[in-house]
Design a protein around this motif. Structure first.
Motif, PDB file in Angstrom:
ATOM      1  N   GLU A   1      -7.572   2.472  -9.813  1.00 58.42           N
ATOM      2  CA  GLU A   1      -7.862   3.755  -9.184  1.00 58.42           C
ATOM      3  C   GLU A   1      -6.696   4.718  -9.343  1.00 58.42           C
ATOM      4  O   GLU A   1      -6.879   5.897  -9.570  1.00 58.42           O
ATOM      5  CB  GLU A   1      -8.179   3.546  -7.700  1.00 58.42           C
ATOM      6  CG  GLU A   1      -8.682   4.777  -6.997  1.00 58.42           C
ATOM      7  CD  GLU A   1     -10.089   5.175  -7.431  1.00 58.42           C
ATOM      8  OE1 GLU A   1     -10.402   6.376  -7.344  1.00 58.42           O
ATOM      9  OE2 GLU A   1     -10.854   4.302  -7.882  1.00 58.42           O
ATOM     10  N   SER A   2      -5.468   4.223  -9.245  1.00 57.33           N
ATOM     11  CA  SER A   2      -4.306   5.115  -9.298  1.00 57.33           C
ATOM     12  C   SER A   2      -4.016   5.600 -10.710  1.00 57.33           C
ATOM     13  O   SER A   2      -3.267   6.537 -10.899  1.00 57.33           O
ATOM     14  CB  SER A   2      -3.071   4.420  -8.708  1.00 57.33           C
ATOM     15  OG  SER A   2      -2.763   3.263  -9.455  1.00 57.33           O
TER      16      SER A   2
ATOM     17  N   VAL B   1      -1.453   4.657  -0.840  1.00 57.97           N
ATOM     18  CA  VAL B   1      -2.772   4.530  -0.207  1.00 57.97           C
ATOM     19  C   VAL B   1      -2.659   3.646   1.025  1.00 57.97           C
ATOM     20  O   VAL B   1      -1.633   3.023   1.265  1.00 57.97           O
ATOM     21  CB  VAL B   1      -3.816   3.919  -1.181  1.00 57.97           C
ATOM     22  CG1 VAL B   1      -4.048   4.822  -2.378  1.00 57.97           C
ATOM     23  CG2 VAL B   1      -3.408   2.542  -1.627  1.00 57.97           C
ATOM     24  N   GLU B   2      -3.753   3.596   1.777  1.00 57.38           N
ATOM     25  CA  GLU B   2      -3.845   2.690   2.916  1.00 57.38           C
ATOM     26  C   GLU B   2      -4.223   1.299   2.418  1.00 57.38           C
ATOM     27  O   GLU B   2      -4.885   1.158   1.381  1.00 57.38           O
ATOM     28  CB  GLU B   2      -4.909   3.182   3.903  1.00 57.38           C
ATOM     29  CG  GLU B   2      -4.597   4.517   4.547  1.00 57.38           C
ATOM     30  CD  GLU B   2      -3.413   4.425   5.497  1.00 57.38           C
ATOM     31  OE1 GLU B   2      -3.272   3.398   6.199  1.00 57.38           O
ATOM     32  OE2 GLU B   2      -2.621   5.390   5.541  1.00 57.38           O
TER      33      GLU B   2
ATOM     34  N   ALA C   1       0.805  -1.221   0.000  1.00 55.89           N
ATOM     35  CA  ALA C   1       0.000   0.000   0.000  1.00 55.89           C
ATOM     36  C   ALA C   1       0.844   1.279   0.000  1.00 55.89           C
ATOM     37  O   ALA C   1       0.556   2.192  -0.796  1.00 55.89           O
ATOM     38  CB  ALA C   1      -0.975  -0.020   1.181  1.00 55.89           C
TER      39      ALA C   1
ATOM     40  N   GLN D   1     -10.812  -2.219  -0.466  1.00 61.36           N
ATOM     41  CA  GLN D   1     -12.046  -1.661  -1.032  1.00 61.36           C
ATOM     42  C   GLN D   1     -12.037  -1.715  -2.562  1.00 61.36           C
ATOM     43  O   GLN D   1     -13.046  -2.035  -3.181  1.00 61.36           O
ATOM     44  CB  GLN D   1     -12.241  -0.218  -0.565  1.00 61.36           C
ATOM     45  CG  GLN D   1     -12.628  -0.105   0.893  1.00 61.36           C
ATOM     46  CD  GLN D   1     -12.654   1.346   1.377  1.00 61.36           C
ATOM     47  OE1 GLN D   1     -12.213   2.261   0.686  1.00 61.36           O
ATOM     48  NE2 GLN D   1     -13.171   1.541   2.587  1.00 61.36           N
ATOM     49  N   ARG D   2     -10.888  -1.420  -3.171  1.00 56.07           N
ATOM     50  CA  ARG D   2     -10.777  -1.504  -4.632  1.00 56.07           C
ATOM     51  C   ARG D   2     -11.033  -2.934  -5.107  1.00 56.07           C
ATOM     52  O   ARG D   2     -11.717  -3.145  -6.114  1.00 56.07           O
ATOM     53  CB  ARG D   2      -9.388  -1.084  -5.096  1.00 56.07           C
ATOM     54  CG  ARG D   2      -9.121   0.380  -5.001  1.00 56.07           C
ATOM     55  CD  ARG D   2      -7.728   0.710  -5.480  1.00 56.07           C
ATOM     56  NE  ARG D   2      -7.385   2.079  -5.162  1.00 56.07           N
ATOM     57  CZ  ARG D   2      -6.207   2.633  -5.392  1.00 56.07           C
ATOM     58  NH1 ARG D   2      -5.242   1.925  -5.955  1.00 56.07           N
ATOM     59  NH2 ARG D   2      -5.983   3.881  -5.070  1.00 56.07           N
TER      60      ARG D   2
ATOM     61  N   SER E   1      -6.442  -0.604   3.600  1.00 55.91           N
ATOM     62  CA  SER E   1      -7.909  -0.726   3.590  1.00 55.91           C
ATOM     63  C   SER E   1      -8.495  -0.214   2.272  1.00 55.91           C
ATOM     64  O   SER E   1      -9.485  -0.750   1.775  1.00 55.91           O
ATOM     65  CB  SER E   1      -8.524   0.019   4.769  1.00 55.91           C
ATOM     66  OG  SER E   1      -8.165   1.386   4.707  1.00 55.91           O
ATOM     67  N   ALA E   2      -7.875   0.807   1.681  1.00 54.38           N
ATOM     68  CA  ALA E   2      -8.341   1.321   0.389  1.00 54.38           C
ATOM     69  C   ALA E   2      -8.100   0.294  -0.714  1.00 54.38           C
ATOM     70  O   ALA E   2      -8.917   0.160  -1.639  1.00 54.38           O
ATOM     71  CB  ALA E   2      -7.635   2.631   0.056  1.00 54.38           C
ATOM     72  N   LEU E   3      -7.006  -0.443  -0.606  1.00 52.15           N
ATOM     73  CA  LEU E   3      -6.745  -1.499  -1.596  1.00 52.15           C
ATOM     74  C   LEU E   3      -7.783  -2.608  -1.487  1.00 52.15           C
ATOM     75  O   LEU E   3      -8.263  -3.118  -2.500  1.00 52.15           O
ATOM     76  CB  LEU E   3      -5.331  -2.064  -1.421  1.00 52.15           C
ATOM     77  CG  LEU E   3      -4.175  -1.102  -1.716  1.00 52.15           C
ATOM     78  CD1 LEU E   3      -2.834  -1.795  -1.488  1.00 52.15           C
ATOM     79  CD2 LEU E   3      -4.272  -0.537  -3.116  1.00 52.15           C
TER      80      LEU E   3
END
Length: 168
Positions: A165-166, A121-122, A116, A128-129, A124-126
């Motif tokens: 996302e990135s 990112v965090e 991450a 979520q993706r 947790s965001a990964l």
């Protein structure tokens, strides 16, 4: 046979050299590997056969060329270049191969919590993706390899979801 060599040895060599270049360069950059690799390998073998025919046709000139000092220097330089790629793998001092592929291998084996920060990112965001992309089983402590296996998906698919996302 002599007439065949006179008519076709050079054009065959040139044509198959062009095929080797047109397929080899994209493969080097990992563009279209799965489409081009088989053609590249088989047609490169045909290129070797064409080169042998070309040598048979131009044997006298080749015999003169092989005796020249500059040819010896180029053969030694080529051998040293080859040794620079092969020696680390043979001696065990390095894995050899493409270092970018080795790095990618390490990244897909790293847990999301370690990956991450590199993606900015965090963890947790990964997760979520991945969930947004249809991945049901994902945990920040798991690697991409583990997530892919748990969900029956290719690692490349999981990596694409993380990077989607990135790229926006």
């Amino acid at each position: 046979m002599r007439n065949f060599l006179n008519l076709y040895s050079t054009p065959m060599t040139a044509a198959l050299f062009a095929v080797a270049v047109v397929t080899g360069v994209p493969i080097f950059f990992h563009v279209g590997d799965r489409f081009l690799k088989g053609a590249h390998e088989w047609l490169s073998l045909a290129f070797v056969a064409a080169v042998l025919l070309h040598l048979a046709r131009h044997w006298r000139g080749f015999a003169v060329l092989i005796k020249q000092r500059r040819t010896h220097v180029l053969l030694v330089a080529g051998g040293l270049a080859l040794a620079a790629f092969v020696a680390p793998a043979v001696t065990g001092s390095g894995r050899g191969g493409n270092p970018m592929m080795a790095l990618a291998g390490k990244m897909v084996e790293a847990p999301l919590v370690q990956l991450a920060p590199a993606l900015g990112v965090e963890a947790s965001a990964l997760v979520q993706r991945l969930e947004a992309g249809g991945i049901k089983q994902a945990d920040p402590a798991w690697s991409l390899v583990a997530i892919a296996a748990a969900n029956g998906r290719p690692v490349q698919h999981v990596a694409q979801l993380l990077l989607a996302e990135s790229r926006r």
